[in-house]
Design an enzyme around this catalytic site. Sequence first.
Site, mmCIF file in Angstrom:
data_model
loop_
_atom_site.group_PDB
_atom_site.id
_atom_site.type_symbol
_atom_site.label_atom_id
_atom_site.label_comp_id
_atom_site.label_asym_id
_atom_site.label_seq_id
_atom_site.Cartn_x
_atom_site.Cartn_y
_atom_site.Cartn_z
ATOM 1 N N SER A 1 0.841 -1.200 0.000
ATOM 2 C CA SER A 1 0.000 0.000 0.000
ATOM 3 C C SER A 1 0.872 1.245 0.000
ATOM 4 C CB SER A 1 -0.851 -0.021 1.271
ATOM 5 O OG SER A 1 -1.461 1.227 1.487
ATOM 6 N N TYR B 1 -2.062 -1.216 10.893
ATOM 7 C CA TYR B 1 -2.294 -1.722 9.532
ATOM 8 C C TYR B 1 -1.079 -1.425 8.645
ATOM 9 C CZ TYR B 1 -3.751 -1.646 4.660
ATOM 10 O OH TYR B 1 -3.785 -1.825 3.295
ATOM 11 N N LYS C 1 1.962 -3.911 6.638
ATOM 12 C CA LYS C 1 2.400 -3.862 5.225
ATOM 13 C C LYS C 1 3.921 -3.674 5.149
ATOM 14 C CE LYS C 1 -1.553 -4.463 3.366
ATOM 15 N NZ LYS C 1 -1.837 -5.776 2.788
#
Length: 343
Positions: free
Chosen positions: A124, A148, A152
């Site tokens: 991302s 989050y 990643k």
Amino acid sequence: MSILITGGAGYIGSHTCVELLNAGYDIIVLDNFSNSSPESLNRVKELTDRDFKVYEVDLLDREKVELVFEENHIDAVIHFAGLKAVGESVSIPIYYYQNNITGTLVLLDIMKKYHVKNIVFSSSATVYGTHAKVPLVEDEILGATNPYGSTKLMIEQILKDVFIADSSWSIALLRYFNPIGAHVSGKIGEDPKGIPNNLMPYVTQVAAGKLDRLSVFGSDYPTHDGTGVRDYIHVMDLAIGHIKALEKVMNGTGVEAYNLGTGVGYSVLDLINAFEQATNIKIPYHITDRRPGDIATCYASPMKAKKELGWEAKKDINDMCRDAWNWQSNNPNGYKKEEIITI
Ligand code: NAD
Ligand code: UD1
């Protein structure tokens, strides 16, 4: 060629399945449906007139994941499976780390065991540090501001280390910018649970009359109209990006990160305008405070993907708005059947 798609029932996964099947790949889908519905895969089958195996399996369930590798010949994996809600990740970090990191470790360990060493990973734009300069290039400074984003970043690092330890792996880290829109048929699209966190699904639900009005989070950013600027990308362009990345991964070894964005930034007000023009529907909105954690401006340099993958986004903001609305208006309850009122 046979590709395992983890998280294939989800928003980006289902659109990528359509492109893969249309391009002649065989696919196997693994999903635990924690944030999706098997109906999306029925629609993928309808749209492509192709059949494929679907395993309802959690990546944390090692034995069952191994069974999928035992029962199928797999050439490569596209790994979408993961939890993705930023706010939720702040509230329940252990669950996020467990699901995203442990799930990926289980997958990688089994891939290694079965000598499947080709993987395309859903990263991302959130991995770019808040001080990185736009347009963002792949070797910019990285950082994370929430669990989050940390998952990643950590998975990217794990994959880099996997390659350092064994250079026969071939790995693409795809850093998506802001995926919106839907398949042009209106049969598959984004189906968020509850009230949407992201801008476009919120806008389409306001347009549908399910929500009263949009809150525009902040109008005092240093941007052309004071609202946040993002690089919105049509989900079908993103799907094609996966095919290009897969071709690259299948033709060599290495570990490379690629931005998948358009390179163009639109503000929240630009997006509202574009949506109104594409659909002729007025979007009532009001300006509120900034959302904590948001940055002013984020857009990609998509040059590396163009040069090394031969990929660039083709669809514009009008296509994105039209297709997002086509999906929403044809599927007011997403993949759920019409609600029946019993009295
Ligand atoms: P999504 O939630 O629609 O799809 C993810 C899928 O993974 C879902 O079908 C879910 O049921 C499945 N899943 C989650 N945990 C699993 C597990 N432990 N085992 C098996 N299946 C599991 O999300 P999406 O928007 O399609 O995103 C796909 C990937 O791309 C995610 O990894 C996400 O973090 C990443 N990403 C998404 C965006 C975005 O804006 N949508 C942006 C950047 C990156
Ligand atoms: C968010 C996530 C990011 C993730 C991305 C894609 C946060 C802080 N960031 O990014 O990690 O990779 O989604 O899933 O959640 N906006 C409004 N009103 C709304 C919703 C959004 O004004 O109701 C604004 C936001 O302030 C932002 C823009 O719209 O300027 C886009 O927001 P959103 O769609 O949530 O994406 P990001 O914030 O870029």
